[in-house]
Design a protein around this motif. Structure first.
Motif, PDB file in Angstrom:
ATOM      1  N   ASN A 110       0.834  -1.194   0.000  1.00  0.00           N
ATOM      2  CA  ASN A 110       0.000   0.000   0.000  1.00  0.00           C
ATOM      3  C   ASN A 110       0.865   1.239   0.000  1.00  0.00           C
ATOM      4  O   ASN A 110       2.092   1.180   0.029  1.00  0.00           O
ATOM      5  CB  ASN A 110      -1.007  -0.037   1.151  1.00  0.00           C
ATOM      6  N   TYR A 111       0.204   2.367  -0.033  1.00  0.00           N
ATOM      7  CA  TYR A 111       0.931   3.611  -0.281  1.00  0.00           C
ATOM      8  C   TYR A 111       1.953   3.929   0.811  1.00  0.00           C
ATOM      9  O   TYR A 111       2.926   4.633   0.565  1.00  0.00           O
ATOM     10  CB  TYR A 111      -0.062   4.771  -0.419  1.00  0.00           C
ATOM     11  N   ILE A 112       1.723   3.450   2.010  1.00  0.00           N
ATOM     12  CA  ILE A 112       2.671   3.743   3.083  1.00  0.00           C
ATOM     13  C   ILE A 112       3.821   2.738   3.086  1.00  0.00           C
ATOM     14  O   ILE A 112       4.987   3.092   3.189  1.00  0.00           O
ATOM     15  CB  ILE A 112       1.953   3.739   4.451  1.00  0.00           C
ATOM     16  N   THR A 113       3.505   1.475   2.959  1.00  0.00           N
ATOM     17  CA  THR A 113       4.576   0.494   3.043  1.00  0.00           C
ATOM     18  C   THR A 113       5.433   0.485   1.788  1.00  0.00           C
ATOM     19  O   THR A 113       6.472  -0.160   1.757  1.00  0.00           O
ATOM     20  CB  THR A 113       4.031  -0.923   3.292  1.00  0.00           C
ATOM     21  N   ASN A 114       5.028   1.202   0.773  1.00  0.00           N
ATOM     22  CA  ASN A 114       5.920   1.347  -0.373  1.00  0.00           C
ATOM     23  C   ASN A 114       7.126   2.204  -0.043  1.00  0.00           C
ATOM     24  O   ASN A 114       8.147   2.116  -0.713  1.00  0.00           O
ATOM     25  CB  ASN A 114       5.157   2.009  -1.525  1.00  0.00           C
ATOM     26  N   ILE A 115       6.974   3.035   0.978  1.00  0.00           N
ATOM     27  CA  ILE A 115       8.016   4.043   1.211  1.00  0.00           C
ATOM     28  C   ILE A 115       9.382   3.438   1.494  1.00  0.00           C
ATOM     29  O   ILE A 115      10.371   3.811   0.838  1.00  0.00           O
ATOM     30  CB  ILE A 115       7.545   4.986   2.339  1.00  0.00           C
ATOM     31  N   PRO A 116       9.525   2.482   2.399  1.00  0.00           N
ATOM     32  CA  PRO A 116      10.892   2.009   2.668  1.00  0.00           C
ATOM     33  C   PRO A 116      11.566   1.366   1.478  1.00  0.00           C
ATOM     34  O   PRO A 116      12.792   1.421   1.386  1.00  0.00           O
ATOM     35  CB  PRO A 116      10.684   1.009   3.799  1.00  0.00           C
TER      36      PRO A 116
END
Lengths: 110, 437, 170, 192, 165, 399, 101
Positions: free
Chosen positions: F87-93
């Motif tokens: 999802n859009y947040i866990t894509n960040i790392p």
């Protein structure tokens, strides 16, 4: 000294050969270096660098340079007029060096 | 822990110990003993107390240090000592090793880092030894289809040629291995061997990168040999000799760099190129051709080439010192060896220690001139080596066509200016017979 | 001592001269040729001509051998071994060689050369330099002309003929 | 493998996820961008479909037959000169693969902010044989030279063969890759 | 002569640097000083508190076993697994707590962001190396321990250049 | 390279690339000649000190490169595919992983795109924090790039100084984000955490010293006559070629085109800051290598401005819902100026928490096109300098 | 000087013979060049030997000239080989017949 160099360095190789590990498990290990790829083509190919003229020039001008030593070492015993032939020799060689350098500097012909 | 080290087995440990002892004994018997006997037989034995010192007697004298001194003295006068230890291989190798250490520390200082630090108690001074041990215990990998005889012989020949070069360098008055009349010409002859060894080694590896690197090395060395030879002509012209010792002796009042600075600069630049050092390390340009002609060398073969190149570095620096900086000449700053000690012995309170052999040793062989000359020589060589090392920190590598262009046009032109300066100095009467000096 | 050195040099020189011609690999042949040339330099040393000896080492071994090695490396390996030599021609050549050596040797041994020995001091190398610019100076100039012609001629010869240019225009 | 043998790609435009009718999207459109889309529509009429007009972005959908002409007009008539990004989007439910070109301009300073999003669609096959099936598009390499490596990437990642591309080889994937093109939706990551 | 002056300038600059302080951090003897106590997250304001994202620390008395950290990690590294713990807390009925595998963890800190109860922090400890993979798996009991981190060295800028001290 | 390909493709791949663009525009360098035995094929890479994780299949004729075929892909990790499953947040790392030295900038377009998709307004202070982080990170990247450029040219000092001086900025980033390299700092709606106390002062001091340090590189590196003789007039990319090839970043600006996304299409608060976009017209390797260095000084300037203009307090992050979703079918393309050039992120959303398709349009990949054209006809010795002056980061090109 | 002139002369004769043999038998251009080198060296050896035993500096001077000429000859010969190799892809002398025309 030359012989001593050989005599002193050969044991180093022998000792190294004796105490170093020798594992012949992997034939790929003994391939020549080709950046992780299996080498393509012959290692010792017909390969011409563009600077071949320099080596031809070296052969000729090496002779010239050492001729100059025969003159230079005897310079103190020579009369001053004896410099003239050497200057002529130098002039000829320089005259030859200019076109040679021009030829060797040209890019597309080597 | 068990992941790293295999299980310890006492039997295996003992077996490896025995193996090592066996090999050491074998080596000693095969190489060490013959060497000792050759030394003992070749060197002229002194007559001590009326009897000739035979090898057996010499061994029995080992218990008494005062009696061994004449043996040492006799040994120091032999050629083998000269070749092996003082002006020859040992001295040069020691200097070369210290050059490697100094280079590392200096580069580290220039680059704001520490450099070798942990091996040895002081600033990683034993790092070189560690590296040598590592190299000698590494496996030697020979590429498939390599030309084995040449591949094995080339590093050895490289060291041997460098050693032959070292042999021509006069260190102190009278201390030179091969004092031949045509020393400078011999230097050129010896230098001429390096490109051959390089190209043969590169060719024998049957690999592309070494081949390109070897050809580059060949072009570079060969192209810079002409300016090298011509830049030294000025010195020969003003001294009228080719003997390196005589050239050194002729600079007792002033070094030639004062009169022939252009020649010195040209020689310095060609020296860098012949040594394949940055900025002229094209044959080993790691970003283009992995390591050039050293790519396939591994283990001790690589170590030997490194040793040879550092010997070569020392030899070139020493040649610069000899030709332009006046070699061993310098103010006498080593104090004279007190006659009193030599003749009457050392007085330590009530005891007076008299050593018989000291006089002959220090009177004849290790003289004040020799120590002083060596001191100045080493000092000047260190200075030159500093300037050889320094460009490594501040210059990038040049390109091969720029390099060849530099060598063939600019440097040769400067060389001829230098020759005419020397001619002018001679004919104007500044130098030469009737001039200064 | 000199005799031992002479014998050793003779063996090295002649042996490596034969090896230079007969070795299968041209690279090894070149190395053998270098050995032969070095042996000649040794002879020059024996003849008290150190300048010529070192000149030989510097020029022959240092530059000519490099040039030969380099050219050999330029040439493809498989081409070198392509032709098998003619047996008859080989024997004829050996015969010619033996006849020549025997006859010339006999002539030399019979001639008065055999008796010539000398006790004169060797010629100083500075005399060569003096000779160059005094007595032989026309030869020196000629030499310069020859060398100059050589370098120009060799460069013009070895230059690549611009065949590719024609192809490109096509 | 000529293009006219295939189904026209714009059969059912209303199901495309990307497509947004401009009139639905917003009431007032940015003027400059509207001009650009108007120019294209004026030139090509109903061959092109304006997908969206947003601030600094103009989206155009073109069928695969017309993409070459439209791209040529974009370069010559509108001064766009390079392609920033070529992305493929796989739509298994439409049986199509969209290839989206983001075209920008360096030479025209007024267009520096702008990106023209040129989208076209290729037919998708269930069992792809990259290069040998109907998943084909004309290449834009002769118009925008900068698409060369991008199209190679699309070829290996989606299996879209670009007709006329002179160097349609693998670029990133391993040499022994024998699976379906990995960025298609039916290539599933293990465990997900 | 531009070439010559350029070369002399380069050499001069090189020699000048022989007198500048060394910058190297002699790591095992000196250790860097970090901001604060580690990365923490304040769920009430929704903003993190700056600090090094090192090894985690778990407060057993705050952890409710809600698995939010595990869910947050699922899309990132799958390093967090919920395991049974022997101790009983009133607020942690299922008695499960995170166990972190540092062989997988990427130290992004999203799990700390996800924790609504201040139970998971990140500390300054970054020296996690062990000799086996199993040693990298930290159980809740291990995570409870607050690590001791010696920090003394900072970048100091003086006239003779920057150095660690 | 040609295992699975059909016959017509194989035939085109087995020979040297002989085609030219259809117009009369010719690639720089030699015209092609027949492949004969003069030509040697060298594999430069992937295990080569001068290629990074890339293979350049270089064909050399003596000292001249006849053709060069870049073969990236040795570090492909499928970021785009991975992003479709998170999802859009866990894509960040993981999205910052392609260029970990430039991780803030790598994440920037994604974060901007997600903000536009989700309709999030970012607090003012967060924008400044982002700008400071991005500029610091740009300097960190350029220092690393410069270090490798130095070692490629055989200048070991230029490897050691930048890697040492980079530590000053890494220290700042670590104080700011809590990680030394992979920060994961930007998040849709702001940044993860506020600046630590006393940060402005420390940042100003270290950035000033950093600027003083990098100015000293001039004597040793940029004004070094050997370097100039080696890199000037090599690998010249003319203005026209640069436009045609669609290169970006410092490569583009070295060819005389003033294009900087920070200036042309400002994002966050870049429109309030004074940015010099450095442009050189030579287009050679020297200009390409000098522009990043000048960029760093510009970055220092920007950081100082941002520190001055930044609101001293305020929120740095808006609260997000646990699993943010887009507003239905939508696409967004955002671009930022990273350390290597314009970095775009194309997100196709279908209303789910995960992106339907995420494409990173990375500058390294765009600059790679220029490599075969620049290297053709160059000398082998110019290969490293030309290659690395393209501001190429192998891992980024593979994504 | 324990050696006599005749020894050097004989070595020179042997080298000359080997060189003649090589010239006669070998068809490889490079080998023939080797043979020529050997012959030149035999001549040089004679020159220096006679110069030594009939003391005169002219022997050595001539040897120097001879070596220089040899260098020039090798340079020319090898560039000829390069040309021939480039034209015929071969270095065998028998394949060079078309050079005649």
């Amino acid at each position: 000294m030359f012989a001593f160099g050989i005599a002193a360095m050969a044991p180093a190789l022998v000792i190294s050969r004796m105490i170093s590990p020798r594992k012949r498990s992997n034939p790929v290990k003994f391939l020549p270096m080709e950046c992780g790829q299996v080498p393509s083509g012959e290692g010792r190919t017909h390969f011409m660098m563009q600077y071949y003229p320099y080596i031809l020039m070296f052969v000729v001008f090496d002779v010239m340079a050492i001729f100059l030593y025969a003159w230079g070492s005897a310079l103190l015993e020579l009369p001053k007029s004896a410099t003239l032939p050497m200057m002529g020799f130098l002039a000829i060689m320089f005259g030859a060096m200019a076109p040679a350098l021009y030829l060797s500097g040209k890019r597309r012909i080597w | 822990m068990s992941v790293i080290a295999p299980k310890f087995k006492l039997s295996g440990f003992i077996q490896s110990l025995l193996d090592n002892i066996f090999w050491i004994l074998l080596l000693f018997v095969l190489i060490g003993l013959p060497a000792v006997f050759i030394i003992l037989i070749v060197m002229p034995m002194p007559v001590l107390d009326g009897e000739l010192l035979t090898p057996f007697l010499a061994l029995s004298y080992l218990a008494n240090p005062t009696r061994i001194l004449p043996v040492i003295h006799a040994f120091m006068t032999t050629d083998i000592f000269r070749v092996m230890a003082f002006p020859g291989f040992g001295f040069a190798a020691l200097l070369a090793a210290s050059v490697i250490f100094a280079e590392r520390k200096m580069m580290a200082k220039l680059q704001l880092r520490v450099g070798p630090f942990y091996c040895g108690k002081f600033e990683g001074i034993l790092q070189l030894m560690g590296d040598g041990l590592k190299l000698i215990s590494k496996e030697i990998i020979i590429p498939a289809k390599a030309d084995k005889p040449i591949f094995w012989a080339a590093p050895v020949l490289f060291v041997a040629t460098a050693a032959a070069f070292v042999a021509l360098i006069p260190v102190a008055p009278g201390w030179v291995v091969a004092d031949i009349d045509l020393g400078l010409l011999a230097v050129f002859a010896v230098i001429g061997f390096f490109p051959i060894i390089t190209i043969l080694s590169a060719w024998s590896a049957n690999s592309k990168y070494p081949f390109i690197g070897g050809i580059r090395a060949l072009f570079q060395m060969v192209s810079f040999e002409i300016p090298l030879i011509l830049s030294l002509l000025g010195v020969v012209m003003v001294t009228g000799t080719l003997n390196l010792s005589e050239i050194t002796a002729s600079q007792s009042n002033f070094p030639w760099i004062i009169f022939l600075p252009i020649g010195a600069i040209v020689f310095f630049i060609t020296m860098l190129a012949e040594l394949e050092r940055i900025p002229f390390d094209l044959p080993e340009a790691e970003s283009e051709i992995v390591a050039g002609w050293l790519t396939e060398l591994s283990g001790m073969l690589y170590g030997l080439v490194q040793l040879g190149s550092y010997l070569k570095l020392y030899a070139f620096a020493a040649l610069f010192v000899v030709l332009f900086l006046g070699g061993w000449n310098g103010p006498m700053i080593i104090p004279a060896i007190p006659e009193q000690i030599l003749t009457e012995g050392i007085e330590m309170g009530p005891i007076t220690l008299t050593v018989d052999g000291l006089q002959s040793l220090f009177g004849n062989t290790i003289t004040q001139e020799m120590l002083n000359g060596t001191f100045w020589f080493v000092l000047k060589t260190a200075g030159v080596i500093f300037f050889i090392i320094l460009p490594r920190g501040v210059f990038p590598r040049v390109r091969v066509d720029i390099l060849l262009n530099l060598g063939w046009t600019k440097l040769i032109g400067l060389c001829f200016i230098n020759i005419f300066i020397a001619l002018g100095l001679l004919y104007a009467g500044v130098l030469g017979p009737g001039g200064l000096q | 001592m000199a005799d031992i050195a002479f014998l050793a040099l003779a063996v090295i020189t002649i042996g490596s001269a034969i090896a230079a011609l007969e070795m299968r690999s041209l690279i090894y042949g070149s190395i053998a040729l270098m050995g032969s040339l070095g042996g000649i330099a040794g002879f020059f040393l024996l003849l008290d001509a150190p300048f010529v000896a070192l000149f030989q080492l510097a020029v022959y071994v240092g530059s000519i051998a490099v040039l030969i090695l380099f050219t050999v490396m330029l040439v493809k390996r498989e081409l070198i071994f392509k032709k098998i030599e003619d047996k008859r021609r080989k024997f004829a050549g050996i015969g010619l060689m033996l006849i020549l050596m025997a006859s010339l040797g006999a002539i030399f041994i019979d001639s008065g050369i055999k008796t010539i020995t000398t006790d004169e001091p060797p010629v100083d190398f500075r005399d060569i330099g003096i000779d160059f610019v005094t007595y032989y100076w026309p030869a020196l100039i000629l030499m310069g002309l020859i060398l100059a012609g050589t370098v120009t001629g060799a460069l013009v010869l070895a230059r690549r003929v611009d065949e590719e240019d024609e192809q490109r225009t096509n | 493998m000529s293009s006219d043998s295939n189904k026209p790609v714009e059969e059912k435009p209303e199901t495309k996820p990307v497509v947004k009718k401009p009139e639905e999207k917003s009431v007032e459109l940015p003027k400059f961008e509207k001009d650009i889309s108007d120019k294209i529509v004026e030139k090509f009429g109903d061959k092109v479909e304006v997908a969206f007009v947003k601030k600094d972005r103009v989206g155009i959908n073109v069928s695969r037959e017309n993409v070459h002409d439209v791209a040529e007009f974009i370069r010559d008539g509108l001064n766009y000169d390079h392609v920033e990004s070529v992305s493929g989007v796989d739509y298994p439910q439409d049986n199509e693969i969209a290839v989206v070109y983001h075209i920008g301009s360096y030479s025209d300073p007024t267009l520096a902010r702008q990106l023209l999003v040129l989208s076209t669609r290729a037919q998708r096959e269930e069992n792809p044989i990259p290069g040998n099936d109907a998943t084909r598009l004309p290449t834009l390499r002769d118009i925008f030279y900068s698409v060369e490596f991008h199209e190679r990437e699309i070829f290996e990642m989606f299996g879209v063969y670009f007709e006329g591309h002179p160097d349609n080889r693998r670029l990133l994937l391993p040499e022994d890759w024998a699976d379906i093109p990995p960025l298609r939706k039916d290539f599933a990551i293990k465990g997900r | 002569m531009g070439t010559a002056t350029g070369i002399i300038r380069a050499l001069n600059s090189g020699i000048k640097h022989l007198a500048i302080k060394r910058f190297t951090l002699r790591y095992p003897e000196e250790k860097l000083k970090f901001v604060g106590d580690g990365y923490q997250f304040d769920p009430s304001t929704g903003v993190g508190i700056a600090g090094l994202k090192g090894r985690h620390m778990l407060f057993h008395d705050k952890c409710t076993g809600c698995q939010l950290c595990s869910i947050a990690c699922e899309g990132v590294a799958e390093a967090i697994a919920m395991v049974k713990v022997p101790e009983e807390h009133k607020h942690n009925k299922k008695a499960i707590m995170p166990q972190i595998d540092y062989g997988k963890c990427v130290f992004c800190g999203l799990c700390v962001d996800a924790c609504p109860f201040y139970a998971l922090y990140m500390t300054n400890d970054y020296e996690l190396s062990t000799f086996s993979k199993e040693g990298l798996i930290y159980t809740p009991a291990q995570l409870q321990v607050k690590p001791y981190v010696a920090q003394d060295s900072e970048i100091i800028i003086t006239d003779r250049g920057a150095s660690h001290g | 390279m040609t295992t699975e390909l059909p016959a017509d493709i194989q035939s085109s791949s087995s020979e040297i690339q002989t085609d030219k663009p259809s117009s009369n525009w010719l690639p720089p360098g030699l015209a092609l000649q027949k492949v004969d035995e003069r030509i040697m094929t060298l594999n430069v890479g992937p295990q080569h000190p001068g290629s990074g994780h890339m293979r350049l299949i270089v064909q050399i004729d003596g000292d001249y490169i006849v053709a060069c075929d870049p073969d990236p892909g040795y570090v492909h990790r499928g970021e785009e595919k991975m992003a479709e499953y998170r999802n859009y947040i866990t894509n960040i790392p993981h999205l910052e992983r392609p260029v970990i030295h430039d991780s803030c900038n790598m994440l920037y377009p994604y974060v901007l795109g997600v903000e536009e998709l989700l309709g999030i307004e970012v607090p003012e202070r967060a924008k400044y924090v982002r700008v400071i982080a991005a500029e610091l990170n740009r300097c960190i990247y350029i220092m690393y790039w410069l270090a490798i450029y130095g070692i490629f040219l055989g200048h070991s000092t230029m490897f050691m100084w930048p890697t040492g001086d980079r530590e000053l900025l890494i220290d700042l980033m670590e104080k700011m984000t809590g990680a030394r390299v992979t920060h994961s700092h930007f998040i849709p709606g702001g940044v993860r955490n506020d600046l630590p106390a006393n940060f402005e002062e420390v940042c100003l001091r270290q950035v000033n010293y950093f600027e003083k340090r990098i100015k000293e590189y001039a004597a040793v590196f940029y004004d070094n006559p050997i370097l100039i003789s080696r890199t000037q007039n090599t690998g010249v990319l003319s203005r026209q070629d640069a436009i045609r090839l669609g290169v970006t970043g410092s490569v583009l600006r070295a060819s005389g085109i003033d294009f900087d996304v920070r200036k042309k299409e400002p994002y966050d608060v870049y429109d309030e800051l004074d940015i010099q976009s450095i442009v050189m017209t030579e287009g050679d390797a020297y200009a390409r290598s000098k522009i990043p260095w000048l960029d760093m000084m510009d970055s220092c300037n920007i950081i100082r401005q941002a520190l001055q203009k930044m609101p001293k307090s305020g929120s740095v992050r808006v609260k997000l819902k646990p699993n943010p979703k887009g507003k239905g079918l939508d696409t967004v393309y955002k671009r930022v100026e990273s350390g290597r050039g314009s970095l775009g992120c194309y997100i196709v959303s279908d209303g789910k928490p995960e992106p339907y398709r995420l494409k990173l349009s990375v500058p390294s990949f765009r600059n790679l096109i220029a490599l075969p054209y620049l290297l053709k006809g160059e000398k082998l010795g110019n290969m490293p300098s030309v290659y690395w002056s393209l501001n190429y980061w192998p891992v980024e090109a593979d994504r | 000087m324990s050696n006599e002139l005749i020894d050097f002369t004989l070595v020179s004769v042997a080298l000359l013979g080997i060189g003649i043999y090589g010239l006669a038998v070998k068809r490889n251009f490079i080998r023939m060049l080797f043979a020529i080198e050997i012959i030149i060296n035999a001549a040089n050896l004679n020159l220096v030997a006679f110069g030594r035993f009939l003391p005169h500096s002219g022997g050595q001077t001539l040897a120097l000239f001879s070596i220089a000429i040899a260098a020039a000859e090798v340079a020319i010969g090898l560039s000829l080989i390069i040309v021939a190799y480039r034209m015929y892809q071969n270095i065998d002398i028998e394949d060079f017949r078309s050079l005649k025309g």
